[in-house]
Motif scaffolding. Structure first.
Motif, PDB file in Angstrom:
ATOM      1  N   TYR A  93      -7.977   5.177  -0.757  1.00  0.00           N
ATOM      2  CA  TYR A  93      -7.157   5.565   0.382  1.00  0.00           C
ATOM      3  C   TYR A  93      -6.920   7.076   0.343  1.00  0.00           C
ATOM      4  O   TYR A  93      -6.992   7.704  -0.729  1.00  0.00           O
ATOM      5  CB  TYR A  93      -5.792   4.863   0.352  1.00  0.00           C
TER       6      TYR A  93
ATOM      7  N   PRO B 253      -7.069   3.973   4.883  1.00  0.00           N
ATOM      8  CA  PRO B 253      -8.221   3.706   4.023  1.00  0.00           C
ATOM      9  C   PRO B 253      -9.352   4.695   4.308  1.00  0.00           C
ATOM     10  O   PRO B 253      -9.593   5.059   5.465  1.00  0.00           O
ATOM     11  CB  PRO B 253      -8.619   2.264   4.381  1.00  0.00           C
TER      12      PRO B 253
ATOM     13  N   TYR C 161      -0.733   7.266   5.376  1.00  0.00           N
ATOM     14  CA  TYR C 161      -1.863   6.845   4.564  1.00  0.00           C
ATOM     15  C   TYR C 161      -2.862   6.089   5.422  1.00  0.00           C
ATOM     16  O   TYR C 161      -2.501   5.566   6.504  1.00  0.00           O
ATOM     17  CB  TYR C 161      -1.411   5.970   3.382  1.00  0.00           C
TER      18      TYR C 161
ATOM     19  N   ILE D 280       0.849  -1.200   0.000  1.00  0.00           N
ATOM     20  CA  ILE D 280       0.000   0.000   0.000  1.00  0.00           C
ATOM     21  C   ILE D 280       0.878   1.242   0.000  1.00  0.00           C
ATOM     22  O   ILE D 280       0.612   2.212  -0.710  1.00  0.00           O
ATOM     23  CB  ILE D 280      -0.939  -0.018   1.214  1.00  0.00           C
TER      24      ILE D 280
ATOM     25  N   TYR E 148      -6.072   1.258  -4.105  1.00  0.00           N
ATOM     26  CA  TYR E 148      -5.279   0.031  -4.062  1.00  0.00           C
ATOM     27  C   TYR E 148      -6.237  -1.139  -3.923  1.00  0.00           C
ATOM     28  O   TYR E 148      -7.034  -1.204  -2.966  1.00  0.00           O
ATOM     29  CB  TYR E 148      -4.300   0.057  -2.891  1.00  0.00           C
TER      30      TYR E 148
END
Length: 774
Positions: free
Chosen positions: A305, A326, A324, A274, A300
């Motif tokens: 995200y 989700p 990062y 990711i 992804y």
């Protein structure tokens, strides 16, 4: 009619209620989702800021400790010769700061005192002391407990460490200030770390030594692993060169190299897929580090995200914080409740529809009263001057409000005109058809060098540089284009000078979508562009210089390290021959083999010495030698590579050449490099029908011997200067091989050049002077 009107109003009101509630529900969903996404971005930014502050708080004590030790040494609170007192000071500093892996002081005479943690030793701490007494080097290892008592010690006669050769010593001595190295994997602990060094100077300004601090930065990864970023979010730290130096999963940070050593994983090869998807493309495009906080969104495996990249911490630590998470972590509950909210909205709409029927009846009564009054007046049953229903006063208020709105609009238009004329940015109104200037302010006239009257006679396209073709197409006919532009481009002033400007334009339309005019704002950014170009060129020059210096240091180190084992091989081979000759019946084949070992070891030593003399800018010794013999030896070195690549090497005319004058080993290096380049060129070629052949030709031209290496590869692209440093056609080449070959040939009195081969391929040729016998 009255009943139907009431029913129509009731149904319309109920329908509008239902539609309004649905709009509110959906808009609330959309705005809530946006708010949550914005909240997620704010959270990622806060995580980045906290990580930056934590990193600073973690590393700042190291700088204070190094500078304190440097000041104590410089002010002679401790003396550079009192090794025990210096060791005690470093020992105390190491106990104070738990993040320190070791502290040390390297002297200008090669002396060294190093105190480090030793979790696997006989004591909690280990000291390494290097001293010189009467020119004799002594290396002592001492293990101590936490109370500074020695529990074990030994001498290390094989140690050859010299602090003056280390990058931290050289850089701190050269810059005379506290420096930070790039993070790397410590050899002893195999943990990620960074080194900080500070110089210690004498009163006359010369360097007495350098104080250094090794800091393990794995605690930063532990800090990142404790962060709660949604349900599945993560934060990591990326160095300016793309290395990931901190990650919640520390096992992903290390990569084993071909030589068995460890290095940091690059973001493009990190075991976190990711993170690779989020930041790998930006690193590949050279976008890391960033100048300002950069929020991004990506997908992804079909899951969206959100991510954020923070600017570098500071110049000392060019690290980028990347975060990062989700979107599902922030909007999942909202999405799951969407269907429930829609049904709830429908229920509320039905209820409000029923209420609306009642309200419609009440609201329709004044309308019915006006209808009855109009009917009575039309039938003459009611005087028009009779009392007006109360509703008329509301209409009068609406009329009064409308008049007030018109006056306010005119005031706003007047204020807009004043703002337009007095703005600090260049502004203009442009005709929607043709692009003529309708109105300009004085600032735009100053930037472009025209008077306001002159600009009103021009079009926008008349001021744009001819090379800005895309914008010229928009400026020629704004009506057919969207004309919402925000870009940087070149314009021409009245005096012909080229300037860089930032232009923002929007097309204004009326209620029916018909273009009225375009509004343009313009800023002069010429100075900003020039400064950026100068900085970019400086960065390229520094990058080329660093690569050249690294090449020289690596070659010098290899030459130094290889001489000793080669000398040992030659001595052992000679001793073996002596022992063999003392045997009653020595084996001839074994004598030949030992002679070959000794000959090749001495030849390798000659190559190493020639390489060192070339790096030291020494021309070496030039003697006469037979070129055919030298060529056969060079072919022996590359024969394995040619066989693997299925390449045939032929020779023509070299057996008829007279002896040539030059440094034999250096010329051999040139031949080997040209042959290997030819093999690689043929191996990378995309024409399997061409013969895979290299031809080495020799000829006597006047008083020079001309040697050419001809290959059947794809040739050299036009416009590439192969003999310039850092110019290469190889995807992984450094662009130094042919530059070094040219230096060698010119140092030996010759010249090297490139020719295109008829039928495809390349010819690299050089000449050398003929050896004149006395």
């Amino acid at each position: 009619m009255i009943n139907s009107l009431s029913a129509l109003m009731a149904l319309g009101f109920a329908g509008l209620q239902f539609l309004a509630i649905l709009v509110v529900v959906f808009s609330s969903y959309v705005t809530s989702e946006r708010a949550l996404i914005q909240h997620a971005r704010d959270l990622l930014r806060d995580v980045g800021v906290n990580t930056i502050e934590h990193s600073k708080g973690f590393l700042n004590p190291a700088q204070g400790a190094a500078e304190l030790a440097a000041r104590l040494a410089q002010n002679e609170v401790i003396t550079g010769d009192d090794t025990r007192q210096l060791e005690s000071l470093l020992f105390q500093q190491l106990q104070i700061a738990p993040q320190f892996a070791g502290l040390y002081f390297g002297r200008s005479d090669g002396g060294f005192v190093y105190v480090m943690r030793s979790p696997n030793g006989p004591g909690a701490f280990r000291t390494k002391v290097i001293t010189y007494e009467d020119g004799v080097r002594n290396t002592q290892l001492i293990w101590r407990n936490k109370d500074f008592t020695a529990v074990a010690q030994q001498m290390d006669p094989l140690d050859r460490f010299d602090p003056r050769d280390r990058p931290w010593y050289r850089e701190a001595s050269a810059e005379l200030t506290t420096i930070w190295t790039d993070p790397y994997i410590f050899f002893s602990s195999q943990q990620p770390g960074i080194t900080l060094a500070a110089p210690v100077t004498n009163p006359d300004g010369s360097v007495r030594g350098v104080v250094g601090v090794d800091i393990e930065i794995s605690m930063i990864s532990e800090f990142l692993s404790r962060l709660n970023i949604g349900m599945h979010g993560k934060a990591l730290i990326i160095n300016h060169n793309g290395d990931v130096i901190a990650h919640p999963d520390q096992s992903l940070l290390k990569t084993i190299q071909d030589d068995g050593t460890l290095r940091f994983s690059d973001i493009r090869e990190l075991g976190d897929p990711i993170a690779r998807a989020a930041f790998g493309p930006l690193a590949l495009a050279g976008g890391i580090p960033v100048a300002v906080e950069t929020p991004t969104q990506f997908v992804y495996e079909k899951e969206p995200y959100v991510a954020a990249i923070m600017p570098v911490i500071d110049k000392r630590l060019p690290w980028t914080i990347a975060v990062y998470a989700p979107e599902e972590d922030f909007t999942g509950v909202l999405k799951r409740n969407r269907a429930l909210n829609i049904w709830l909205a429908a229920l509320i709409a039905i209820i409000t529809g029923v209420i609306g029927l009642v309200l419609a009846e009440i609201m329709s009564r004044p309308v019915r009263a006006f209808a009855v009054r109009a009917a009575l007046i039309s039938q003459g049953e009611l005087d028009p001057g009779a009392k007006v229903p109360k509703t008329y006063r509301e209409l009068e208020r609406a009329n009064t409000t409308l008049m007030e709105e018109i006056a306010a609009r005119r005031t706003a238009e007047r204020q807009y005109g004043e703002t337009f004329d007095m703005a600090s940015r260049g502004m203009a109104q442009i005709a929607a058809s043709g692009g003529e200037f309708i109105r300009v302010n004085s600032r735009l006239s100053q930037i472009l060098g025209y008077s306001e009257q002159e600009l009103l006679q021009l079009r926008l396209a008349d001021l744009i540089h001819p090379d800005e073709r895309m914008f010229l197409l928009l400026a020629e006919n704004p009506v057919t284009a969207d004309f919402d532009v925000n870009s940087e481009l070149r314009c021409l002033r009245k005096d012909g000078a080229v300037i860089w400007v930032r232009i923002n334009t929007i097309l204004i339309r009326d209620g029916q979508g018909t273009p009225l005019h375009a509004v343009l704002t313009l800023d002069d950014i010429t100075q900003v562009k020039q400064s950026a170009a100068q900085i970019e060129q400086l960065e390229k020059d520094l990058s080329h210089l660093n690569r050249g210096n690294t090449m020289g240091e690596m070659a010098t180190g290899l030459a130094h390290e290889l001489n000793q084992p080669l000398a040992a091989i030659a001595q052992n081979a000679d001793t073996a021959r002596l022992v063999l000759n003392q045997q009653p019946s020595p084996e001839p084949e074994l004598q030949v083999i030992l002679g070959e070992i000794e000959s090749q070891a001495l030849r390798a030593g000659d190559i190493i010495r020639a390489l060192r003399s070339f790096i030291d800018k020494d021309k070496g010794t030039r003697t006469g030698f037979d070129f055919q013999t030298l060529l056969q030896q060079a072919l022996h070195l590359v024969r394995a590579e040619a066989t693997d690549a299925d390449v045939t090497i032929l020779t023509e005319g070299v057996d008829q050449l007279p002896p040539v004058l030059g440094n034999r080993v250096q010329i051999a290096q040139v031949i080997v490099n040209l042959l290997r380049n030819a093999i690689e060129a043929i191996d990378l070629g995309d024409a399997p029908e061409n013969p895979r052949r290299i031809t080495v030709r020799g000829a006597l031209v006047n008083d020079n011997v001309r040697i050419s290496v001809e290959d059947t590869g794809p040739g050299v692209p036009p416009g590439l200067d192969l003999f310039t440093k850092f110019e290469t056609t190889k995807s992984n080449g450094m662009g130094l091989g042919l530059s070094i070959c040219r230096s060698i040939i010119e140092a030996n009195g010759g010249k090297i050049w490139h020719e295109d081969r008829q039928g495809g391929g390349s010819v690299f040729a050089f000449n050398l002077p003929v050896h004149q016998l006395a």
